[in-house]
Motif scaffolding. Sequence first.
Motif, PDB file in Angstrom:
ATOM      1  N   ARG A  94       0.844  -1.209   0.000  1.00  0.00           N
ATOM      2  CA  ARG A  94       0.000   0.000   0.000  1.00  0.00           C
ATOM      3  C   ARG A  94       0.877   1.255   0.000  1.00  0.00           C
ATOM      4  NH1 ARG A  94      -2.723  -2.966   4.198  1.00  0.00           N
ATOM      5  NH2 ARG A  94      -4.511  -4.049   3.292  1.00  0.00           N
ATOM      6  N   MET A  95       1.895   1.244   0.855  1.00  0.00           N
ATOM      7  CA  MET A  95       2.780   2.421   0.936  1.00  0.00           C
ATOM      8  C   MET A  95       3.528   2.612  -0.381  1.00  0.00           C
ATOM      9  SD  MET A  95       4.355   2.315   4.816  1.00  0.00           S
ATOM     10  CE  MET A  95       5.088   0.708   4.660  1.00  0.00           C
ATOM     11  N   ALA A  96       4.007   1.501  -0.938  1.00  0.00           N
ATOM     12  CA  ALA A  96       4.774   1.589  -2.186  1.00  0.00           C
ATOM     13  C   ALA A  96       3.891   2.070  -3.332  1.00  0.00           C
ATOM     14  CB  ALA A  96       5.384   0.229  -2.515  1.00  0.00           C
ATOM     15  N   ALA A  97       2.656   1.557  -3.405  1.00  0.00           N
ATOM     16  CA  ALA A  97       1.761   1.938  -4.514  1.00  0.00           C
ATOM     17  C   ALA A  97       1.434   3.420  -4.451  1.00  0.00           C
ATOM     18  CB  ALA A  97       0.480   1.105  -4.469  1.00  0.00           C
ATOM     19  N   SER A  98       1.298   3.951  -3.232  1.00  0.00           N
ATOM     20  CA  SER A  98       0.962   5.370  -3.184  1.00  0.00           C
ATOM     21  C   SER A  98       2.189   6.217  -3.518  1.00  0.00           C
ATOM     22  CB  SER A  98       0.308   5.752  -1.845  1.00  0.00           C
ATOM     23  OG  SER A  98       1.267   5.870  -0.853  1.00  0.00           O
ATOM     24  N   GLN A  99       3.386   5.745  -3.177  1.00  0.00           N
ATOM     25  CA  GLN A  99       4.593   6.508  -3.551  1.00  0.00           C
ATOM     26  C   GLN A  99       4.877   6.420  -5.049  1.00  0.00           C
ATOM     27  OE1 GLN A  99       8.143   6.561  -1.155  1.00  0.00           O
ATOM     28  NE2 GLN A  99       7.090   5.730   0.626  1.00  0.00           N
ATOM     29  N   VAL A 104       2.575  -2.038  -8.069  1.00  0.00           N
ATOM     30  CA  VAL A 104       3.835  -2.405  -7.398  1.00  0.00           C
ATOM     31  C   VAL A 104       3.793  -3.844  -6.912  1.00  0.00           C
ATOM     32  CG1 VAL A 104       4.379  -0.071  -6.560  1.00  0.00           C
ATOM     33  CG2 VAL A 104       3.012  -1.615  -5.130  1.00  0.00           C
ATOM     34  N   LEU A 105       4.987  -4.393  -6.841  1.00  0.00           N
ATOM     35  CA  LEU A 105       5.193  -5.698  -6.231  1.00  0.00           C
ATOM     36  C   LEU A 105       6.217  -5.479  -5.121  1.00  0.00           C
ATOM     37  CD1 LEU A 105       4.519  -8.764  -6.656  1.00  0.00           C
ATOM     38  CD2 LEU A 105       6.533  -8.876  -8.129  1.00  0.00           C
ATOM     39  N   VAL A 106       5.936  -6.008  -3.936  1.00  0.00           N
ATOM     40  CA  VAL A 106       6.907  -5.928  -2.837  1.00  0.00           C
ATOM     41  C   VAL A 106       6.989  -7.313  -2.216  1.00  0.00           C
ATOM     42  CG1 VAL A 106       6.281  -3.520  -2.292  1.00  0.00           C
ATOM     43  CG2 VAL A 106       5.205  -5.402  -1.028  1.00  0.00           C
ATOM     44  N   GLU A 107       7.975  -7.522  -1.378  1.00  0.00           N
ATOM     45  CA  GLU A 107       8.005  -8.775  -0.626  1.00  0.00           C
ATOM     46  C   GLU A 107       8.460  -8.543   0.795  1.00  0.00           C
ATOM     47  OE1 GLU A 107      11.776 -10.995  -0.193  1.00  0.00           O
ATOM     48  OE2 GLU A 107      11.546 -11.226  -2.366  1.00  0.00           O
ATOM     49  N   ASP A 108       7.997  -9.412   1.668  1.00  0.00           N
ATOM     50  CA  ASP A 108       8.512  -9.436   3.034  1.00  0.00           C
ATOM     51  C   ASP A 108       8.963 -10.854   3.307  1.00  0.00           C
ATOM     52  OD1 ASP A 108       8.799  -7.809   5.560  1.00  0.00           O
ATOM     53  OD2 ASP A 108       7.804  -9.590   6.324  1.00  0.00           O
ATOM     54  N   THR A 109      10.145 -10.975   3.853  1.00  0.00           N
ATOM     55  CA  THR A 109      10.756 -12.290   4.038  1.00  0.00           C
ATOM     56  C   THR A 109      11.102 -12.495   5.497  1.00  0.00           C
ATOM     57  OG1 THR A 109      11.753 -12.119   1.862  1.00  0.00           O
ATOM     58  CG2 THR A 109      12.695 -13.740   3.331  1.00  0.00           C
ATOM     59  N   CYS A 110      10.955 -13.712   5.996  1.00  0.00           N
ATOM     60  CA  CYS A 110      11.456 -14.000   7.337  1.00  0.00           C
ATOM     61  C   CYS A 110      11.903 -15.440   7.461  1.00  0.00           C
ATOM     62  CB  CYS A 110      10.439 -13.636   8.410  1.00  0.00           C
ATOM     63  SG  CYS A 110       8.807 -14.283   8.120  1.00  0.00           S
ATOM     64  N   LEU A 144      -2.244  -3.133  -7.503  1.00  0.00           N
ATOM     65  CA  LEU A 144      -2.339  -2.655  -8.889  1.00  0.00           C
ATOM     66  C   LEU A 144      -2.342  -1.136  -8.990  1.00  0.00           C
ATOM     67  CD1 LEU A 144      -4.808  -5.306 -10.360  1.00  0.00           C
ATOM     68  CD2 LEU A 144      -2.305  -5.255 -10.483  1.00  0.00           C
ATOM     69  N   GLY A 145      -2.430  -0.484  -7.852  1.00  0.00           N
ATOM     70  CA  GLY A 145      -2.371   0.979  -7.831  1.00  0.00           C
ATOM     71  C   GLY A 145      -2.692   1.481  -6.443  1.00  0.00           C
ATOM     72  N   PRO A 146      -2.576   2.792  -6.217  1.00  0.00           N
ATOM     73  CA  PRO A 146      -2.887   3.350  -4.902  1.00  0.00           C
ATOM     74  C   PRO A 146      -4.341   3.061  -4.534  1.00  0.00           C
ATOM     75  CG  PRO A 146      -1.971   5.030  -6.368  1.00  0.00           C
ATOM     76  CD  PRO A 146      -2.207   3.810  -7.201  1.00  0.00           C
ATOM     77  N   GLY A 147      -4.560   2.691  -3.291  1.00  0.00           N
ATOM     78  CA  GLY A 147      -5.925   2.447  -2.824  1.00  0.00           C
ATOM     79  C   GLY A 147      -6.476   1.080  -3.218  1.00  0.00           C
TER      80      GLY A 147
END
Length: 223
Positions: A94-99, A104-110, A144-147
């Motif tokens: 969400r943060m990345a799409a609004s910026q 956007v595609l992001v990942e979180d890994t643990c 797919l986009g902001p919001g």
Amino acid sequence: MEGVLFCWANQSLPPVRRITVPPGGSSGQHRSAASMSGAAARALPKAVTFVTGNAKKLEEVRAILGSSIPFQSLKLDLPELQGEPEDISKEKARMAASQVNGPVLVEDTCLCFNALKGLPGLNNLLLAYEDKSAFAMCIFSLALGPGEEPMTFVGKTAGKIVPARGPADFGWDPVFQPDGFDQTYAEMPKSVKNQISHRGKALALVKEHFAAANYKVQNDGSA
Ligand SMILES: O=c1[nH]c(=O)c2ncn([C@@H]3O[C@H](COP(=O)(O)OP(=O)(O)OP(=O)(O)O)[C@@H](O)[C@H]3O)c2[nH]1
Ligand SMILES: [Mg+2]
């Protein structure tokens, strides 16, 4: 039954992150209901941006995706969030799409391992506990986009924590030995890691989604 896990999530923070996962969360892979719903074909204003501040992740994502999904990359330092891994990944999206103001595609890994109490560091854990089983988990989120509500794609690889072996240029790769292999992630050829890794499994689902969704990218006036 809900498992209590400790996750080594980011080296710049305390080395463990306490999370809870739903039953059966320590094996296999799944994707969220959102990603299984089968998105209708739709136009994207521009190519997907893979947002990360981690060059090693980007290297692997490039190698795994090849030319299967056209994407550009952008280094953004998004805040390190705490909470359920899927929620963290979605919030990053969400943060990345609004910026980015686009898809956007992001990942979180643990790296997650069962622990009995407290918040021990990894070395203490190795010494103190018999059970060294662990799993690496990667959650990609596509917005797919902001919001827009992000879709998630989860890959998990089971293994165990071992004394470090192999090059130390990527996080916890030297101490994670996947089940069925006698090499750590760090010791094995990249091509093998990418085939069996948490990231490889999650990206296989991302690829499947893109193939089914058939997005049309409308950039530079072409199309
Ligand atoms: O040995 C590893 N093998 C891997 O396959 C792998 N993938 C991620 N990591 C590390 O785990 C933490 C996750 O944090 P993380 O998901 O928030 O990533 P990050 O903050 O580095 O980048 P990003 O959030 O900008 O994408 C960071 O320390 C990463 O270096 C890995 N370590
Ligand atoms: Mg991060």
